[in-house]
Design a protein around this motif. Structure first.
Motif, PDB file in Angstrom:
ATOM      1  N   MET A 154      18.519  57.698  45.139  1.00  0.00           N
ATOM      2  CA  MET A 154      18.209  56.331  44.749  1.00  0.00           C
ATOM      3  C   MET A 154      18.770  55.322  45.762  1.00  0.00           C
ATOM      4  SD  MET A 154      16.803  54.221  42.659  1.00  0.00           S
ATOM      5  CE  MET A 154      16.435  55.171  41.177  1.00  0.00           C
ATOM      6  N   PHE A 155      20.022  55.577  46.200  1.00  0.00           N
ATOM      7  CA  PHE A 155      20.634  54.655  47.152  1.00  0.00           C
ATOM      8  C   PHE A 155      19.815  54.597  48.439  1.00  0.00           C
ATOM      9  CE2 PHE A 155      23.580  53.861  50.695  1.00  0.00           C
ATOM     10  CZ  PHE A 155      24.046  52.613  50.335  1.00  0.00           C
ATOM     11  N   LYS A 156      19.359  55.749  48.921  1.00  0.00           N
ATOM     12  CA  LYS A 156      18.553  55.771  50.145  1.00  0.00           C
ATOM     13  C   LYS A 156      17.232  55.046  49.942  1.00  0.00           C
ATOM     14  CE  LYS A 156      18.625  60.210  50.836  1.00  0.00           C
ATOM     15  NZ  LYS A 156      18.363  61.534  51.488  1.00  0.00           N
ATOM     16  N   HIS A 157      16.649  55.183  48.769  1.00  0.00           N
ATOM     17  CA  HIS A 157      15.392  54.499  48.478  1.00  0.00           C
ATOM     18  C   HIS A 157      15.591  52.987  48.495  1.00  0.00           C
ATOM     19  CE1 HIS A 157      13.757  58.269  46.198  1.00  0.00           C
ATOM     20  NE2 HIS A 157      13.857  58.450  47.499  1.00  0.00           N
ATOM     21  N   ILE A 158      16.696  52.533  47.906  1.00  0.00           N
ATOM     22  CA  ILE A 158      16.991  51.101  47.875  1.00  0.00           C
ATOM     23  C   ILE A 158      17.163  50.565  49.296  1.00  0.00           C
ATOM     24  CG2 ILE A 158      18.720  49.391  47.206  1.00  0.00           C
ATOM     25  CD1 ILE A 158      19.196  51.039  44.680  1.00  0.00           C
ATOM     26  N   MET A 159      17.962  51.265  50.094  1.00  0.00           N
ATOM     27  CA  MET A 159      18.265  50.804  51.452  1.00  0.00           C
ATOM     28  C   MET A 159      17.027  50.840  52.337  1.00  0.00           C
ATOM     29  SD  MET A 159      21.380  49.863  51.336  1.00  0.00           S
ATOM     30  CE  MET A 159      21.666  49.640  53.088  1.00  0.00           C
ATOM     31  N   ALA A 196      15.761  49.277  40.877  1.00  0.00           N
ATOM     32  CA  ALA A 196      16.436  50.496  40.440  1.00  0.00           C
ATOM     33  C   ALA A 196      16.796  50.419  38.960  1.00  0.00           C
ATOM     34  CB  ALA A 196      17.690  50.722  41.280  1.00  0.00           C
ATOM     35  N   LEU A 197      17.024  49.205  38.472  1.00  0.00           N
ATOM     36  CA  LEU A 197      17.331  49.018  37.054  1.00  0.00           C
ATOM     37  C   LEU A 197      16.074  48.823  36.215  1.00  0.00           C
ATOM     38  CD1 LEU A 197      20.322  46.520  37.446  1.00  0.00           C
ATOM     39  CD2 LEU A 197      20.440  48.983  37.053  1.00  0.00           C
ATOM     40  N   LEU A 229       6.064  47.943  46.513  1.00  0.00           N
ATOM     41  CA  LEU A 229       5.151  49.007  46.944  1.00  0.00           C
ATOM     42  C   LEU A 229       5.911  50.146  47.610  1.00  0.00           C
ATOM     43  CD1 LEU A 229       2.209  49.922  47.284  1.00  0.00           C
ATOM     44  CD2 LEU A 229       2.166  48.677  49.454  1.00  0.00           C
ATOM     45  N   ILE A 230       6.798  49.815  48.531  1.00  0.00           N
ATOM     46  CA  ILE A 230       7.548  50.851  49.247  1.00  0.00           C
ATOM     47  C   ILE A 230       8.501  51.579  48.302  1.00  0.00           C
ATOM     48  CG2 ILE A 230       9.210  51.268  51.106  1.00  0.00           C
ATOM     49  CD1 ILE A 230       7.991  48.801  52.521  1.00  0.00           C
ATOM     50  N   PHE A 231       9.176  50.829  47.442  1.00  0.00           N
ATOM     51  CA  PHE A 231      10.108  51.452  46.498  1.00  0.00           C
ATOM     52  C   PHE A 231       9.383  52.419  45.574  1.00  0.00           C
ATOM     53  CE2 PHE A 231      12.442  51.624  42.500  1.00  0.00           C
ATOM     54  CZ  PHE A 231      13.726  51.870  42.922  1.00  0.00           C
ATOM     55  N   ASN A 232       8.238  52.015  45.058  1.00  0.00           N
ATOM     56  CA  ASN A 232       7.502  52.909  44.146  1.00  0.00           C
ATOM     57  C   ASN A 232       6.992  54.134  44.872  1.00  0.00           C
ATOM     58  OD1 ASN A 232       7.880  51.349  41.886  1.00  0.00           O
ATOM     59  ND2 ASN A 232       5.892  50.325  41.972  1.00  0.00           N
ATOM     60  N   ARG A 233       6.533  53.971  46.104  1.00  0.00           N
ATOM     61  CA  ARG A 233       6.045  55.130  46.861  1.00  0.00           C
ATOM     62  C   ARG A 233       7.167  56.135  47.059  1.00  0.00           C
ATOM     63  NH1 ARG A 233       1.390  54.128  50.075  1.00  0.00           N
ATOM     64  NH2 ARG A 233      -0.139  53.142  48.659  1.00  0.00           N
ATOM     65  N   LEU A 234       8.340  55.665  47.439  1.00  0.00           N
ATOM     66  CA  LEU A 234       9.465  56.574  47.642  1.00  0.00           C
ATOM     67  C   LEU A 234       9.882  57.253  46.338  1.00  0.00           C
ATOM     68  CD1 LEU A 234      11.665  54.444  50.073  1.00  0.00           C
ATOM     69  CD2 LEU A 234      10.275  56.441  50.645  1.00  0.00           C
ATOM     70  N   GLN A 235       9.878  56.504  45.258  1.00  0.00           N
ATOM     71  CA  GLN A 235      10.246  57.076  43.968  1.00  0.00           C
ATOM     72  C   GLN A 235       9.245  58.132  43.517  1.00  0.00           C
ATOM     73  OE1 GLN A 235      13.490  56.440  43.493  1.00  0.00           O
ATOM     74  NE2 GLN A 235      13.155  55.859  41.356  1.00  0.00           N
ATOM     75  N   ASP A 236       7.957  57.849  43.728  1.00  0.00           N
ATOM     76  CA  ASP A 236       6.924  58.800  43.311  1.00  0.00           C
ATOM     77  C   ASP A 236       7.015  60.092  44.127  1.00  0.00           C
ATOM     78  OD1 ASP A 236       6.056  56.960  41.498  1.00  0.00           O
ATOM     79  OD2 ASP A 236       4.428  56.186  42.763  1.00  0.00           O
ATOM     80  N   LYS A 237       7.343  59.997  45.414  1.00  0.00           N
ATOM     81  CA  LYS A 237       7.434  61.181  46.252  1.00  0.00           C
ATOM     82  C   LYS A 237       8.624  62.048  45.881  1.00  0.00           C
ATOM     83  CE  LYS A 237       5.050  59.479  50.391  1.00  0.00           C
ATOM     84  NZ  LYS A 237       5.198  59.171  51.836  1.00  0.00           N
TER      85      LYS A 237
END
Length: 227
Positions: A1-6, A92-93, A217-225
């Protein structure tokens, strides 16, 4: 999660900052340069800084051209990544369900950090009088915090007493009023000042909307992957 946020914040912030820099280079900066000619002409006549803008001759400042462009772009990137970290931390929240929620968060950021403070302290061109720096900074910070809290209560709460409290928070800074100079003066013509304020408002609106959409968009893509 931290990497996705950054990563989301770094990528979205950099892209939005580059867009903002382009808008400033071709739209906002020319207005500033035009206003600086009035300031320079007034200083040449009176042989001293005018309109409350004292300049330290020993202080370095970027020259017009590539130095100014690189300095502005670098500052924009740092600022935009910081704002994007705030947005992705919120994601993230409370994960956005789509780009429309990202756009809504971006508009909220625009209201908090630009639109609400600009009601009392609009962006001004060089050569414009201003109130003392510290009161302006305190009012700006208080307005940003009150706006953030007010919007949160209005849109993230369902109980009407809390929503009414949020509305009151939105109004309080403007009822108190922003610090103003004793005498309002501007070396630049009123038309140029208005053009600058509109250019600043619209360029920042575009920046925040793009930042909100890209970060979501980028956050959701990373989370979905990763799921």
């Amino acid at each position: 999660m931290f990497k996705h946020i950054m990563f989301s914040a770094a990528l979205a912030g950099t892209m939005a900052a580059l867009l903002l820099s382009l808008l400033q280079i071709f739209w906002v900066t020319p207005l500033i340069l035009q206003a600086e000619t009035y300031e320079a002409a007034a200083e040449a006549v009176f042989h001293e800084p005018t309109a409350g803008h004292a300049h330290d001759e020993a202080a370095w400042q970027p020259e017009d051209g590539w130095q100014r462009t690189l300095s502005t772009t670098g500052s924009n990137v740092v600022m935009a990544v910081g704002f994007a970290l705030m947005l992705t931390g919120l994601y993230a929240l409370r994960k956005p369900t789509g780009i429309w929620q990202g756009l809504a968060w971006g508009l909220a950021g625009y209201a908090v950090f630009f639109a609400a403070p600009a009601i009392g302290l609009p962006p001004d061109l060089p050569g414009t009088t201003a109130a003392a720096l510290m009161p302006r900074q305190y009012w700006w910070l208080g307005t940003a915090l009150a706006t953030a809290g007010g919007l949160g209560l209005i849109f993230l709460q369902s109980r009407w007493p809390l929503r009414m409290t949020g509305l009151l928070l939105l109004l309080i800074p403007h009822l108190l009023g922003a610090p103003q100079p004793e005498t309002a003066e501007s070396l630049a013509p009123a038309l140029l000042q208005n053009q600058f304020r509109w250019a600043s408002a619209l360029s920042n609106a575009v920046f925040w909307m793009v930042l909100g959409v890209l970060s979501a968009l980028i956050f959701n893509r990373l989370q979905d992957k990763s799921e």
